[in-house]
Scaffold this active site. Structure first.
Site, PDB file in Angstrom:
ATOM      1  CB  ALA A   1       4.852   0.066   2.512  1.00  0.00           C
ATOM      2  CE1 TYR A   2      10.542   1.464   8.823  1.00  0.00           C
ATOM      3  CE2 TYR A   2       9.560   3.720   9.494  1.00  0.00           C
ATOM      4  CZ  TYR A   2      10.639   2.533   9.488  1.00  0.00           C
ATOM      5  OH  TYR A   2      11.411   2.466  10.757  1.00  0.00           O
ATOM      6  CB  ALA A   3       3.122   3.936   8.187  1.00  0.00           C
TER       7      ALA A   3
END
Length: 309
Positions: free
Chosen positions: A159-161
């Site tokens: 999700a962060y990437a």
């Protein structure tokens, strides 16, 4: 303006990288509007340096963004804005199968939508500055703090990437759209940096896994626990300090020809090289090896992981 180098707005300046960037720029002669979300954070920023002006700014609130824009416009007047530093960010760590859609939306709302919305608000002020003293030098500057994970996606940080890959793409498009308007766009890609974000990441990670159905979480649990421990260890052992990121931001805001990307830390530089040179299958194999053992040996850290802020 009280400082001679002009005014800069920074989002996410309450702590960690944002606070270090604000302090560094204030010390370098800028008037710094430090985006914070609480009165306590505002008071702390004022104690650091009187050139830091706390700016109530929640990047997920359209009303807060407009109010911040109004205040800065009123105070800078015809001098315009020298720079905007998009630093606000959050990290949702978990196997993607376990990430609730609402938390994915929240991740993108802060890291991507908030970055674009704040940039839209302040771009007129960046274009409004008088012509640069040196021909060819940018009139206004945008600096966006991304991550080494904007180059290589690590497992359990999907999700962060996703938000960082998107941020990189948005920055590329902006740089090309604004080139003829004399507004530069630079991206800062830090590696692991010891900041308070890491304790928050670990807490969020465990909450998400605990809330997932056991049948969904069980196949990931051992590798995910090893991943959390490894990331925490890497952050603690990292020699890349917040001040190094602050120096990269300062260069992007002051250099006659700022770079398009600044990789800060050996792991961030290694991630960029790996993304450029290694075939996907080779990179996958290297990453898989990192988590083959549910209790990785101390210090066995991968170069592909970037830092959350």
């Amino acid at each position: 303006m009280t400082n001679s180098r002009g005014a800069v707005v920074i989002t996410g300046a309450s702590s960690g990288l944002g606070a270090a960037i604000a302090e560094g720029l204030a010390g370098a002669g800028f008037t710094v509007y430090a985006g914070v979300r609480t009165e306590e954070s505002a008071a702390r920023a004022l104690r650091v340096n009187p050139a830091i002006r706390p700016l109530m700014l929640d990047v997920t609130s359209a009303d807060a963004i407009r109010a911040a824009g109004r205040r800065v416009r009123e105070e800078v007047g015809d001098a315009g804005l020298h720079g905007l530093v998009n630093n606000a960010g959050t990290c949702v760590p978990a196997p993607l199968e376990c990430v609730p859609p609402e938390q994915l939306r929240a991740e993108l709302e802060v890291n991507l939508i908030g970055t674009v919305a704040v940039t839209q608000e302040f771009l007129p002020l960046l274009r409004a500055r008088p012509s640069a003293a040196v021909p060819g030098e940018p009139v206004g500057r945008i600096v966006t703090v991304s991550s080494g994970l904007g180059r290589v996606a690590a497992p359990f940080l999907g999700a962060y990437a996703a938000s960082q890959f998107a941020k990189e793409g948005v920055s590329d498009a902006l740089r090309r759209e604004l080139a003829s308007l004399a507004v530069s766009v630079s991206v800062i890609e830090p590696g692991a940096v010891p900041t308070p974000i890491w304790s928050k990441v670990e807490e969020t990670a465990r909450q998400i896994l605990a809330a997932a159905p056991e049948a969904v979480a069980a196949p990931y649990r051992a590798r995910f626990e090893a991943f959390v421990a490894l990331n925490d260890e890497r952050a603690r052992q990292s020699r890349t300090r917040p001040e190094a990121v602050a120096r990269a931001v300062a260069h992007a805001l002051t250099a006659r020809r700022p770079r398009t990307r600044y990789r800060v830390g050996p792991d961030a530089r290694a991630a960029a090289v790996a993304a450029r040179l290694l075939p996907d299958r080779v990179l996958d194999a290297l990453i898989k090896r990192q988590f083959a053992d549910p209790a990785p040996e101390k210090g066995r850290a991968g170069a592909y992981e970037g830092a959350a802020r």
